[in-house]
Structures are given as C-alpha cells and as structure tokens.
Design a protein around this motif. Structure first.
Motif, short mmCIF file in Angstrom:
data_model
loop_
_atom_site.label_atom_id
_atom_site.label_comp_id
_atom_site.label_asym_id
_atom_site.label_seq_id
_atom_site.Cartn_x
_atom_site.Cartn_y
_atom_site.Cartn_z
N ALA A 26 0.85 -1.19 0.00
CA ALA A 26 0.00 0.00 0.00
C ALA A 26 0.89 1.24 0.00
N VAL A 27 0.33 2.34 -0.46
CA VAL A 27 1.03 3.63 -0.38
C VAL A 27 0.16 4.55 0.45
N VAL A 28 0.70 5.02 1.55
CA VAL A 28 -0.04 5.95 2.41
C VAL A 28 0.62 7.32 2.28
N ARG A 29 -0.07 8.25 1.63
CA ARG A 29 0.49 9.59 1.44
C ARG A 29 0.03 10.55 2.51
N VAL A 30 -1.21 10.34 2.94
CA VAL A 30 -1.77 11.18 4.00
C VAL A 30 -2.33 10.25 5.07
N GLN A 31 -1.77 10.39 6.25
CA GLN A 31 -2.17 9.52 7.35
C GLN A 31 -3.37 10.07 8.09
N LYS A 32 -3.48 11.39 8.05
CA LYS A 32 -4.47 12.04 8.92
C LYS A 32 -5.85 12.09 8.28
N LEU A 33 -6.54 10.99 8.34
CA LEU A 33 -7.94 10.98 7.95
C LEU A 33 -8.75 11.02 9.24
N ARG A 34 -9.97 10.45 9.22
CA ARG A 34 -10.79 10.53 10.44
C ARG A 34 -10.07 9.92 11.63
N TRP A 35 -9.43 8.80 11.38
CA TRP A 35 -8.50 8.24 12.34
C TRP A 35 -7.19 8.02 11.60
N PRO A 36 -6.07 7.97 12.33
CA PRO A 36 -4.80 7.79 11.64
C PRO A 36 -4.77 6.48 10.84
N VAL A 37 -4.33 6.58 9.60
CA VAL A 37 -4.11 5.38 8.80
C VAL A 37 -2.83 4.74 9.33
N PRO A 38 -2.84 3.42 9.55
CA PRO A 38 -1.60 2.79 10.04
C PRO A 38 -0.43 3.14 9.12
N PRO A 39 0.63 3.73 9.65
CA PRO A 39 1.74 4.17 8.79
C PRO A 39 2.44 3.00 8.11
N ASN A 40 2.42 1.86 8.76
CA ASN A 40 3.06 0.68 8.17
C ASN A 40 2.04 -0.22 7.49
N LEU A 41 0.97 0.39 6.99
CA LEU A 41 -0.09 -0.38 6.35
C LEU A 41 0.45 -1.32 5.27
N SER A 42 1.43 -0.82 4.51
CA SER A 42 1.94 -1.60 3.39
C SER A 42 2.48 -2.96 3.85
N GLU A 43 3.34 -2.94 4.86
CA GLU A 43 3.91 -4.21 5.30
C GLU A 43 2.88 -5.09 6.00
N LEU A 44 1.86 -4.43 6.57
CA LEU A 44 0.83 -5.21 7.26
C LEU A 44 -0.04 -6.00 6.30
N VAL A 45 -0.32 -5.40 5.12
CA VAL A 45 -1.24 -6.07 4.20
C VAL A 45 -0.54 -6.86 3.10
N ALA A 46 0.74 -6.58 2.89
CA ALA A 46 1.45 -7.22 1.78
C ALA A 46 1.38 -8.74 1.89
N GLY A 47 1.02 -9.37 0.79
CA GLY A 47 0.97 -10.82 0.75
C GLY A 47 -0.37 -11.41 1.11
N GLN A 48 -1.27 -10.56 1.62
CA GLN A 48 -2.60 -11.07 1.98
C GLN A 48 -3.53 -11.04 0.77
N THR A 49 -4.36 -12.05 0.69
CA THR A 49 -5.35 -12.11 -0.39
C THR A 49 -6.65 -11.47 0.07
N VAL A 50 -7.29 -10.78 -0.85
CA VAL A 50 -8.62 -10.24 -0.56
C VAL A 50 -9.64 -11.34 -0.85
N ASP A 51 -10.05 -12.03 0.19
CA ASP A 51 -10.96 -13.16 0.01
C ASP A 51 -12.33 -12.70 -0.46
N ASP A 52 -12.75 -11.55 0.06
CA ASP A 52 -14.07 -11.05 -0.31
C ASP A 52 -14.14 -9.58 0.04
N ILE A 53 -15.10 -8.90 -0.54
CA ILE A 53 -15.34 -7.51 -0.17
C ILE A 53 -16.83 -7.32 0.01
N THR A 54 -17.19 -6.77 1.16
CA THR A 54 -18.61 -6.63 1.50
C THR A 54 -18.87 -5.23 2.04
#
Length: 270
Positions: A26-54
């Motif tokens: 992931a690329v996080v350019r702006v962290q300050k949304l309603r709540w802080p976006v996890p700054p290390n979001l990229s490493e947290l989600v990398a390699g995970q499959t999106v099983d579904d979206i609801t």
DNA sequence: AAATTCTCCTGAAGGC
DNA sequence: TGCCTTCAGGAGAATT
C-alpha cells in the motif's frame, strides 16, 4: 455525499477488480484521515489475499487472509481502480497495490477512514452497534416503531441514526420522508403503524432506485469507473428549495434539523 | 438514557 | 481581482 447507494455502487464497481487479488502493499500519502491510517499499512497487508469484499452500512470491508481492512468514504471520498502509471492528485491519500493496478482512495475533506481490524470485524466498536440493513428483511415498520418508543427526536434524525438503520444519510432521509408524506420534524414516536410501514417501503424504494442510477453525484462523487451517479435528477426535494412540489405545487422549503439542512413540502408532508 | 452541540476538513459560493 | 465568511456534511466525542 456517500450514503448507502453510493457505497454500494462503489462496492459493485471495485469488487471484480479486487476480490481474489493478492495485495502487494500500500502507499499511504496522507495519514491524517478521520482516524490515523496505520503508517506501516503496506507491510501489514502485503501478501494477503482479498478473500471477499462486502458492505456493512456505509463501511466497506475487505476481508483479507488474516485481518479485515475497513474503509469509509466519509462525505467526499471515492475509490477508483487506476493504472500504476497514473499521476497522483492532491487528495489521493491511500493506494492499495494490486497486480498492475491500484485501488485509490481520493478524499478532499479527509473524513474517510482506512483501518485494519484484527479478529472479528463485526465485534469492533464501529460495527457492533450498527442498526439494521435497510435492504434486508430486518427492516420492518414494527421494528422501527418499537425502537422509537419513548423517544422524541425528529423522525428525520431518527432514520439517519446509524444505530437504528444504516445507510440513510441526509439526502435520502429527506427523499424518503417526502415520498411518505411525513413531515421531517415530527417526533419519531408520533408515527402510527401505517406510517412506519409506508416509510420503510419508501426508504427501501428510494435507496434501490438510487443504486440502479449509480448513486447521486452532487459535487464530486464518482463510481469506481469515474462516471457520476444519475440519481440527482430524480431527487424530488433535496436541493430544491423554492421549487414547486411535484405533488401539490407548493414551494419546497429548506430548514435545518439537527444541524443538517432538510428539504420538504410544507403542504403535503404532515 | 436521550438529545443536542461541537469537531474534524477543504472546496465552492457569496459578499463587499 | 481578491480576501473574508459561510456552508456543506458523516459520525464520534463532548456536553447538556
């Protein structure tokens, strides 16, 4: 302003591109949304499959291998599938990297959210207290009537309360009440069974029609393909102060109810 | 407990 | 032309 139809339109647009895909990061350019976006979001989600979206209410849930990525569009957010080489705009705050393309969150007013949830997302504080889904059989006149018992809040505020029923925002609340012929200022406990049933039907109807039209574009909402929604032309009262009521010809009025501008016909909404 | 007000943010629109 | 003010709104937090 993304309400349920706009979120649903977004979901349907991005699902074919996202479901089953593996996230590269992931690329996080702006962290300050309603709540802080996890700054290390990229490493947290990398390699995970999106099983579904609801969707739950106005939240989008990307069910990953071991976590859930929760997105909210706030009032000016949009999600689009864009090619890797597209230039980055001023309000392009977060990209989720897929193979050769990306899911981009654009949100000028920064009221949106990108949160990563562990465990059961439905047990998280943001989702646990949500009310019924309006397009499901859970929404009934009797159910709302019993929830409104003993309460005096204006009916418009009541149906916009996400703890009661999810997905109805400022636009569709005014539209549903107009179609039901109910004055938005009425105390919610003053509706009779017939009115509750009618209102439930009109909420469903207006949301369903709006989804079919691809949502309502007021300023800058676009579906995931970049096209606007076409429900705006179907709005009968919202933004039409001073115009003649489509039913009786009286001038539509605008009034603030609970800090939100509301539109209704003073003659045929009783 | 319920209702109301405040707050975040930025672009558009209106006033002078 | 340009600066200032006001408004829009989802919804949690703070206050009444």
């Amino acid at each position: 302003m993304p309400e349920l139809p706009e979120v649903e339109t977004t979901l349907r647009g991005i699902k074919p591109h996202v479901a089953g895909q593996c996230l590269r990061g992931a690329v996080v350019r702006v962290q300050k949304l309603r709540w802080p976006v996890p700054p290390n979001l990229s490493e947290l989600v990398a390699g995970q499959t999106v099983d579904d979206i609801t969707r739950r209410g106005k939240y989008l849930l990307l069910h990953l291998t071991g976590q859930t990525l929760m997105l909210h569009l706030g009032m000016s957010g949009s999600l689009r599938i864009v090619p890797d080489e597209i230039p980055v705009g001023k309000h392009d705050h977060v990209d989720l990297l897929l193979d050769g393309k990306r899911l981009r969150l654009t949100d000028p007013r920064k009221f949106g959210a990108v949160l990563l949830l562990d465990h059961d997302p439905y047990a998280s504080p943001l989702l646990a207290g949500l009310g019924v889904e309006p397009l499901s059989a859970e929404l009934t006149g009797d159910g709302l009537r019993s929830r409104a018992r003993g309460r005096f809040v204006a009916i418009k505020n009541f149906i916009m309360d996400q703890k009661v029923v999810v997905g109805v925002g400022n636009i569709y609340a005014s539209e549903a009440l107009f179609r039901s012929g109910i004055n938005p200022l009425r105390a919610c406990n003053s509706l009779d069974s017939k009115e509750w049933n009618r209102l439930v039907g009109d909420i469903r109807h207006v949301l369903t029609e709006a989804i079919a039209a691809g949502g309502t574009t007021l300023q800058d909402f676009t579906g995931s393909d970049g096209r606007p929604g076409y429900f705006r032309q179907e709005l009968r009262v919202y933004g039409r102060e001073g115009e003649p009521c489509s039913r009786c010809g009286a001038a539509i009025v605008q009034e603030k109810i609970g800090q939100r501008s509301s539109f209704f016909c003073p003659d045929c909404q009783k």
